[in-house]
Design a protein around this motif. Structure first.
Motif, PDB file in Angstrom:
ATOM      1  N   ASN A 143       0.830  -1.311   0.090  1.00  0.00           N
ATOM      2  CA  ASN A 143      -0.034  -0.012   0.090  1.00  0.00           C
ATOM      3  C   ASN A 143       0.723   1.402  -0.159  1.00  0.00           C
ATOM      4  O   ASN A 143       0.557   2.267  -0.756  1.00  0.00           O
ATOM      5  N   CYS A 144       1.849   1.112   0.702  1.00  0.00           N
ATOM      6  CA  CYS A 144       2.405   2.359   0.893  1.00  0.00           C
ATOM      7  C   CYS A 144       3.241   3.101  -0.095  1.00  0.00           C
ATOM      8  O   CYS A 144       3.476   4.580  -0.168  1.00  0.00           O
ATOM      9  N   TRP A 145       3.659   2.483  -1.301  1.00  0.00           N
ATOM     10  CA  TRP A 145       4.116   2.970  -2.135  1.00  0.00           C
ATOM     11  C   TRP A 145       3.284   3.915  -3.372  1.00  0.00           C
ATOM     12  O   TRP A 145       3.935   5.060  -4.019  1.00  0.00           O
ATOM     13  N   ALA A 146       2.230   3.557  -3.092  1.00  0.00           N
ATOM     14  CA  ALA A 146       0.903   4.453  -4.216  1.00  0.00           C
ATOM     15  C   ALA A 146       0.650   5.550  -3.553  1.00  0.00           C
ATOM     16  O   ALA A 146       0.819   6.029  -2.550  1.00  0.00           O
ATOM     17  N   GLU A 147      -0.135   6.199  -4.330  1.00  0.00           N
ATOM     18  CA  GLU A 147      -0.645   7.656  -4.042  1.00  0.00           C
ATOM     19  C   GLU A 147      -1.862   7.416  -2.889  1.00  0.00           C
ATOM     20  O   GLU A 147      -1.997   8.389  -2.041  1.00  0.00           O
ATOM     21  N   GLY A 148      -2.512   6.165  -3.118  1.00  0.00           N
ATOM     22  CA  GLY A 148      -3.672   5.864  -2.109  1.00  0.00           C
ATOM     23  C   GLY A 148      -3.750   4.398  -1.931  1.00  0.00           C
ATOM     24  O   GLY A 148      -3.153   3.787  -2.919  1.00  0.00           O
ATOM     25  N   SER A 149      -4.344   4.153  -0.926  1.00  0.00           N
ATOM     26  CA  SER A 149      -4.685   2.774  -0.803  1.00  0.00           C
ATOM     27  C   SER A 149      -5.860   2.363   0.061  1.00  0.00           C
ATOM     28  O   SER A 149      -6.559   3.089   0.618  1.00  0.00           O
ATOM     29  N   HIS A 150      -6.148   1.043  -0.147  1.00  0.00           N
ATOM     30  CA  HIS A 150      -7.389   0.516   0.503  1.00  0.00           C
ATOM     31  C   HIS A 150      -6.860  -0.336   1.893  1.00  0.00           C
ATOM     32  O   HIS A 150      -6.110  -1.137   1.663  1.00  0.00           O
ATOM     33  N   THR A 151      -7.379   0.171   2.981  1.00  0.00           N
ATOM     34  CA  THR A 151      -6.819  -0.144   4.362  1.00  0.00           C
ATOM     35  C   THR A 151      -7.905  -0.386   5.236  1.00  0.00           C
ATOM     36  O   THR A 151      -8.573   0.077   5.346  1.00  0.00           O
ATOM     37  N   ASP A 152      -7.404  -1.199   6.362  1.00  0.00           N
ATOM     38  CA  ASP A 152      -8.090  -1.352   7.655  1.00  0.00           C
ATOM     39  C   ASP A 152      -7.115  -0.883   8.781  1.00  0.00           C
ATOM     40  O   ASP A 152      -7.473  -1.212   9.841  1.00  0.00           O
ATOM     41  N   SER A 153      -6.439   0.194   8.277  1.00  0.00           N
ATOM     42  CA  SER A 153      -5.589   0.849   9.391  1.00  0.00           C
ATOM     43  C   SER A 153      -6.448   1.576  10.520  1.00  0.00           C
ATOM     44  O   SER A 153      -5.919   1.711  11.642  1.00  0.00           O
ATOM     45  N   PHE A 154      -7.624   1.879  10.293  1.00  0.00           N
ATOM     46  CA  PHE A 154      -8.711   2.773  11.388  1.00  0.00           C
ATOM     47  C   PHE A 154      -9.835   1.824  11.488  1.00  0.00           C
ATOM     48  O   PHE A 154     -10.624   2.182  12.042  1.00  0.00           O
ATOM     49  N   GLY A 155      -9.602   0.468  11.571  1.00  0.00           N
ATOM     50  CA  GLY A 155     -10.600  -0.509  11.826  1.00  0.00           C
ATOM     51  C   GLY A 155     -11.596  -0.864  10.623  1.00  0.00           C
ATOM     52  O   GLY A 155     -10.868  -1.984   9.925  1.00  0.00           O
ATOM     53  N   PRO A 156     -12.598  -0.397  10.346  1.00  0.00           N
ATOM     54  CA  PRO A 156     -13.155  -0.686   9.175  1.00  0.00           C
ATOM     55  C   PRO A 156     -12.658  -0.599   7.891  1.00  0.00           C
ATOM     56  O   PRO A 156     -11.641   0.513   7.615  1.00  0.00           O
ATOM     57  N   LEU A 157     -12.848  -1.108   6.786  1.00  0.00           N
ATOM     58  CA  LEU A 157     -12.094  -1.168   5.484  1.00  0.00           C
ATOM     59  C   LEU A 157     -12.495   0.427   4.787  1.00  0.00           C
ATOM     60  O   LEU A 157     -13.765   0.690   5.167  1.00  0.00           O
ATOM     61  N   THR A 158     -11.455   0.997   4.820  1.00  0.00           N
ATOM     62  CA  THR A 158     -11.684   2.261   4.007  1.00  0.00           C
ATOM     63  C   THR A 158     -10.492   2.995   3.165  1.00  0.00           C
ATOM     64  O   THR A 158      -9.704   1.871   2.777  1.00  0.00           O
ATOM     65  N   HIS A 159     -10.501   4.227   2.725  1.00  0.00           N
ATOM     66  CA  HIS A 159      -9.509   4.674   1.898  1.00  0.00           C
ATOM     67  C   HIS A 159      -8.508   5.613   2.651  1.00  0.00           C
ATOM     68  O   HIS A 159      -8.733   6.075   3.446  1.00  0.00           O
ATOM     69  N   LEU A 160      -7.195   5.365   2.050  1.00  0.00           N
ATOM     70  CA  LEU A 160      -6.146   6.589   2.738  1.00  0.00           C
ATOM     71  C   LEU A 160      -5.461   6.853   1.494  1.00  0.00           C
ATOM     72  O   LEU A 160      -5.082   6.408   0.484  1.00  0.00           O
ATOM     73  N   THR A 161      -5.221   8.268   1.570  1.00  0.00           N
ATOM     74  CA  THR A 161      -5.076   9.048   0.361  1.00  0.00           C
ATOM     75  C   THR A 161      -3.723   9.567   0.441  1.00  0.00           C
ATOM     76  O   THR A 161      -3.286  10.528  -0.226  1.00  0.00           O
ATOM     77  N   ASP A 162      -2.747   9.410   1.359  1.00  0.00           N
ATOM     78  CA  ASP A 162      -1.476  10.016   1.703  1.00  0.00           C
ATOM     79  C   ASP A 162      -0.373   9.200   1.425  1.00  0.00           C
ATOM     80  O   ASP A 162       0.593   9.179   2.337  1.00  0.00           O
ATOM     81  N   GLY A 163      -0.385   8.216   0.609  1.00  0.00           N
ATOM     82  CA  GLY A 163       0.852   7.350   0.382  1.00  0.00           C
ATOM     83  C   GLY A 163       2.019   8.149  -0.078  1.00  0.00           C
ATOM     84  O   GLY A 163       2.048   9.155  -0.379  1.00  0.00           O
ATOM     85  N   LEU A 164       3.239   7.598  -0.425  1.00  0.00           N
ATOM     86  CA  LEU A 164       4.552   7.969  -0.911  1.00  0.00           C
ATOM     87  C   LEU A 164       4.282   8.731  -2.419  1.00  0.00           C
ATOM     88  O   LEU A 164       5.081   9.315  -2.808  1.00  0.00           O
ATOM     89  N   GLY A 165       3.331   7.972  -3.004  1.00  0.00           N
ATOM     90  CA  GLY A 165       3.154   8.383  -4.491  1.00  0.00           C
ATOM     91  C   GLY A 165       4.266   7.995  -5.450  1.00  0.00           C
ATOM     92  O   GLY A 165       4.426   8.475  -6.678  1.00  0.00           O
ATOM     93  N   LEU A 166       5.218   6.851  -5.008  1.00  0.00           N
ATOM     94  CA  LEU A 166       6.101   6.268  -5.780  1.00  0.00           C
ATOM     95  C   LEU A 166       5.586   5.577  -7.066  1.00  0.00           C
ATOM     96  O   LEU A 166       6.211   5.405  -8.270  1.00  0.00           O
ATOM     97  N   LEU A 167       4.219   5.157  -6.886  1.00  0.00           N
ATOM     98  CA  LEU A 167       3.551   4.301  -7.841  1.00  0.00           C
ATOM     99  C   LEU A 167       2.355   4.936  -7.995  1.00  0.00           C
ATOM    100  O   LEU A 167       1.397   5.330  -7.042  1.00  0.00           O
ATOM    101  N   PRO A 168       2.193   5.374  -9.053  1.00  0.00           N
ATOM    102  CA  PRO A 168       0.792   6.262  -9.638  1.00  0.00           C
ATOM    103  C   PRO A 168      -0.601   5.506  -9.351  1.00  0.00           C
ATOM    104  O   PRO A 168      -0.517   4.065  -9.487  1.00  0.00           O
TER     105      PRO A 168
END
Length: 243
Positions: A143-168
């Motif tokens: 997940n971390c390399w992209a601009e955004g990712s689908h994650t359970d970092s906050f409990g329920p499945l959701t989106h995260l939009t502040d990745g490293l952006g090395l992968l579009p």
């Protein structure tokens, strides 16, 4: 395993950025198919491989599994722990820039990114990537390399939009194995909450060079990589792809 800065920094700026997304590896699989595949894409015949377990809080059991698995392969394994960091800034930079492969483990994507930014690891990994280091990982480590990712970092499945952006674009791991992943990711892409991106079944690996898919591999015939895009009508398209 202690960090060392004795070896010279490897690579020069300006090379292609190479990112490998993994749907498995030593932490989930009994074989070494995906790990051996990663080593075969490194720039060195016997690559230096650094495991970064930040997303798991530097879990010692995870570190032990990495050292056992990669100690049996033709490489030079090491580990970067940040929760009990020892190297100063100069030593940390020298260590990361001489790695041929940086392998990031799974866990909490949001926490991983926050810790990396606190220590400047996000900038160092970008520099390493620009010098030819292959960046890879599983789950949060994909997940971390992209601009955004689908994650359970906050409990329920959701989106995260502040990745490293090395992968579009965006990344979704565990596409076939965790309930809710497929419909939730498709909704996020369809709504524009996440940009179009890549969904990985467990057991697939995908190599990107300067953001372009250049190779795929699967542990099983069923493992797939999917391109998921908004269809412009409120839904999303999903296409299995290979390279």
């Amino acid at each position: 395993m202690p960090l060392s800065s004795d070896a010279p920094v490897s690579g020069l700026p300006g090379g292609p950025r190479r990112i490998a997304l993994l749907g498995g590896g030593f932490s989930t699989d009994a074989d070494s198919v995906l790990d051996t595949w990663v080593l075969g894409r490194a720039r060195a015949a016997r690559p230096r491989v650094c495991f970064v377990p930040t997303a798991s809080g530097d879990a010692e059991g995870y570190v032990d599994r990495f050292l056992t698995a990669f100690g049996a392969l033709d490489c030079e394994p090491s580990v970067l722990r940040l929760f009990r960091r020892e190297p100063d800034d100069a030593s940390l930079r020298a260590f990361l820039l001489r790695q041929d492969v940086v392998y990031v483990g799974g866990g909490n994507t949001a926490n991983l990114l926050a810790v990396w930014r606190t220590h400047g690891v996000d900038r160092l990994l970008t520099e390493a990537c620009d010098r030819g280091t292959l960046l890879c990982g599983i789950s949060a480590g994909a997940n971390c390399w992209a601009e955004g990712s689908h994650t359970d970092s906050f409990g329920p499945l959701t989106h995260l939009t502040d990745g490293l952006g090395l992968l579009p674009g965006s990344v979704c791991p565990h596409y076939d194995s965790e309930p809710g992943r497929r419909p939730s990711y498709r909704r996020a892409v369809a709504s524009g909450a996440l940009p179009a991106g890549w969904a990985l079944d467990d057991g697939v690996g995908a190599l990107f060079t300067d953001g372009v898919l250049t190779e795929t591999v699967g542990r099983t015939e069923a493992a797939r990589l999917y391109r998921v895009e908004a269809d412009g009508r409120g839904g999303a398209t999903e296409v299995a792809v290979t390279a």
